[in-house]
Design a protein around this motif. Structure first.
Motif, mmCIF file in Angstrom:
data_model
loop_
_atom_site.group_PDB
_atom_site.id
_atom_site.type_symbol
_atom_site.label_atom_id
_atom_site.label_comp_id
_atom_site.label_asym_id
_atom_site.label_seq_id
_atom_site.Cartn_x
_atom_site.Cartn_y
_atom_site.Cartn_z
ATOM 1 N N THR A 1 39.076 34.993 35.898
ATOM 2 C CA THR A 1 38.842 35.143 34.469
ATOM 3 C C THR A 1 38.887 36.634 34.141
ATOM 4 O O THR A 1 38.755 37.475 35.044
ATOM 5 N N PRO A 2 39.073 36.991 32.871
ATOM 6 C CA PRO A 2 39.118 38.420 32.523
ATOM 7 C C PRO A 2 37.875 39.193 32.970
ATOM 8 O O PRO A 2 37.989 40.312 33.483
ATOM 9 N N GLN B 1 37.604 44.629 39.909
ATOM 10 C CA GLN B 1 38.335 45.892 39.943
ATOM 11 C C GLN B 1 37.374 47.072 39.975
ATOM 12 O O GLN B 1 37.595 48.052 40.699
ATOM 13 N N ARG B 2 36.310 46.987 39.213
ATOM 14 C CA ARG B 2 35.309 48.060 39.204
ATOM 15 C C ARG B 2 34.660 48.199 40.579
ATOM 16 O O ARG B 2 34.445 49.319 41.069
ATOM 17 N N LEU B 3 34.381 47.091 41.222
ATOM 18 C CA LEU B 3 33.790 47.122 42.556
ATOM 19 C C LEU B 3 34.758 47.743 43.556
ATOM 20 O O LEU B 3 34.350 48.538 44.425
ATOM 21 N N LYS B 4 36.028 47.417 43.452
ATOM 22 C CA LYS B 4 37.030 47.998 44.334
ATOM 23 C C LYS B 4 37.137 49.509 44.131
ATOM 24 O O LYS B 4 37.333 50.273 45.096
ATOM 25 N N GLU B 5 37.002 49.930 42.899
ATOM 26 C CA GLU B 5 37.036 51.371 42.616
ATOM 27 C C GLU B 5 35.845 52.078 43.265
ATOM 28 O O GLU B 5 35.993 53.174 43.817
ATOM 29 N N ARG B 6 34.697 51.463 43.182
ATOM 30 C CA ARG B 6 33.509 52.027 43.839
ATOM 31 C C ARG B 6 33.713 52.108 45.348
ATOM 32 O O ARG B 6 33.315 53.076 45.997
ATOM 33 N N LEU B 7 34.328 51.077 45.897
ATOM 34 C CA LEU B 7 34.551 51.000 47.331
ATOM 35 C C LEU B 7 35.470 52.123 47.813
ATOM 36 O O LEU B 7 35.355 52.579 48.959
ATOM 37 N N GLY B 8 36.343 52.578 46.937
ATOM 38 C CA GLY B 8 37.310 53.600 47.337
ATOM 39 C C GLY B 8 36.836 55.030 47.170
ATOM 40 O O GLY B 8 37.610 55.959 47.427
ATOM 41 N N VAL B 9 35.598 55.231 46.768
ATOM 42 C CA VAL B 9 35.085 56.597 46.535
ATOM 43 C C VAL B 9 34.395 57.105 47.798
ATOM 44 O O VAL B 9 33.357 56.566 48.196
ATOM 45 N N PRO B 10 34.933 58.135 48.440
ATOM 46 C CA PRO B 10 34.243 58.699 49.610
ATOM 47 C C PRO B 10 33.048 59.542 49.166
ATOM 48 O O PRO B 10 33.015 60.037 48.026
ATOM 49 N N TYR B 11 32.082 59.683 50.053
ATOM 50 C CA TYR B 11 30.964 60.570 49.728
ATOM 51 C C TYR B 11 31.443 62.016 49.845
ATOM 52 O O TYR B 11 32.060 62.412 50.834
ATOM 53 N N ASP B 12 31.152 62.799 48.810
ATOM 54 C CA ASP B 12 31.588 64.195 48.749
ATOM 55 C C ASP B 12 30.379 65.061 48.426
ATOM 56 O O ASP B 12 29.878 65.063 47.304
ATOM 57 N N VAL C 1 33.065 36.088 43.880
ATOM 58 C CA VAL C 1 33.727 36.501 42.638
ATOM 59 C C VAL C 1 33.200 35.689 41.457
ATOM 60 O O VAL C 1 33.012 36.209 40.352
ATOM 61 N N ARG C 2 32.939 34.405 41.687
ATOM 62 C CA ARG C 2 32.344 33.579 40.625
ATOM 63 C C ARG C 2 30.968 34.126 40.227
ATOM 64 O O ARG C 2 30.638 34.210 39.040
ATOM 65 N N LEU C 3 30.176 34.508 41.221
ATOM 66 C CA LEU C 3 28.848 35.052 40.947
ATOM 67 C C LEU C 3 28.946 36.407 40.257
ATOM 68 O O LEU C 3 28.135 36.729 39.383
ATOM 69 N N LEU C 4 29.939 37.183 40.641
ATOM 70 C CA LEU C 4 30.147 38.493 40.031
ATOM 71 C C LEU C 4 30.483 38.357 38.553
ATOM 72 O O LEU C 4 30.097 39.201 37.730
ATOM 73 N N GLY C 5 31.197 37.283 38.200
ATOM 74 C CA GLY C 5 31.518 37.054 36.797
ATOM 75 C C GLY C 5 30.290 36.790 35.946
ATOM 76 O O GLY C 5 30.321 36.992 34.723
#
Length: 326
Positions: free
Chosen positions: A121-122, A129-140, A256-260
């Motif tokens: 669903t949208p 997508q937001r979770l994936k973006e968080r996952l891709g951020v290294p600690y700096d 993913v259903r729960l995340l929605g």
């Protein structure tokens, strides 16, 4: 039910869960088909008559082995499932978080064998997508917001205690490996720091209980709290298949259903997983060298909970109650 009885039941059910996993999924143990056939196979005594008796005996036992192995896969799963239901109903009632450990004992791990095709669903797509973006951020450690988050974690963990510096031996008191936590974040990036901070802020009692090892009889060699937290974050990303375009495993699909329905579903699941891991640690009477084994068993339990049909929100997970255990 008192918590002392709860822990006894928890340990007993984990015992049955572990051995049902071995018997049904791995086919090992003293009651496996291979063992039974080795035990029952009789040796042929050579005779002067002919060698035909030896050949027929071998064919007979090969046929018996095939028949028994075929019957084992069906009957053993059914028996263990029935036993599980009896134990579950007797201890907790028909609906319990631990019940999922047995009712699905005749299935292989949900996360590795069931692959699904579905449409997001949208709102699910946006949050995933937001979770994936968080996952891709290294600690700096050069970014102010990352340093501020680390300082906030210190303040939430040790209120009223002044941190002498972002590189300090004081960090070891929280369970970091060295004086600079930045070196430990390489395994899972900034997300793991966000998870720890969310745990500390939203479930401070459970956070302190796990960090201070306040429950049960503890090992002489305990796991380091902060580093364990990073491992829990990494385990969840693997279990939910978050590095794929869309999760294809059953636990990932259900997540993913729960995340929605809850934008904080991953962070809440992290708190549940960390608390469950600590409970599993106690149930197994584990020590430092067994940490990976405990984490793996925790993953299996979470996968099964995420496969329960009556979980519609992240807070419906039976293990959510661990966050409120005094």
């Amino acid at each position: 039910m008192g918590w002392s009885n709860y822990w006894i039941d928890f340990a007993l059910l984990n015992y049955f869960s572990y051995y049902s996993y071995l018997f049904v999924e791995k086919g090992v143990g003293i009651y496996s088909p291979t063992f039974l056939m080795k035990f029952r196979r009789r040796k042929c005594i050579p005779s002067c008559a002919s060698h035909q008796g030896v050949d027929e005996d071998e064919v007979y036992w090969d046929r018996k082995k095939q028949d028994k192995e075929s019957a084992w896969s069906h009957n053993s799963a059914h028996v263990i499932s029935q036993l599980a239901q009896c134990f579950t109903n007797a201890m907790f009632g028909p609906r319990s978080w631990i019940g999922g450990l047995f009712s699905r004992a005749n299935h292989r791990r949900s996360g590795s064998t069931q692959f699904l095709d579905y449409t997001l669903t949208p709102i699910q797509e946006e949050r995933l997508q937001r979770l994936k973006e968080r996952l891709g951020v290294p600690y700096d450690e050069t970014r102010n917001e990352h340093q501020e988050a680390l300082q906030a974690l210190w303040d939430a963990t040790f209120p009223g205690v002044k941190l002498k510096g972002m590189i300090s031996e004081q960090w070891k008191d929280m369970g970091w490996q060295g004086a600079n936590p930045a070196t430990d974040f390489r395994g899972c990036g900034f997300l793991s720091l966000e998870n720890l901070l969310y745990f500390a802020r939203n479930y401070p009692v459970a956070f302190s209980r796990v960090r201070l090892k306040q429950s049960g009889e503890r090992s002489e060699w305990e796991y380091p709290f902060a580093v364990a937290g990073i491992n829990v974050s990494f385990m969840l990303t693997q279990m939910l298949d978050l590095h794929s375009e869309m999760p294809k495993c059953l636990p990932g699909f259900n997540f993913v259903r729960l995340l929605g329905k809850d934008k904080d579903a991953f962070d809440v699941l992290y708190c549940i997983a960390f608390s469950m891991m600590d409970a599993q640690w106690l149930a197994m009477q584990a020590s430092y060298m067994q940490f990976n084994e405990v984490l793996q068993v925790t993953r299996i339990q979470l996968e099964r909970e995420l496969s329960l049909e009556d979980v519609h929100r992240i807070r419906d997970l039976p293990a959510y109650n661990f966050l409120f255990h005094e």
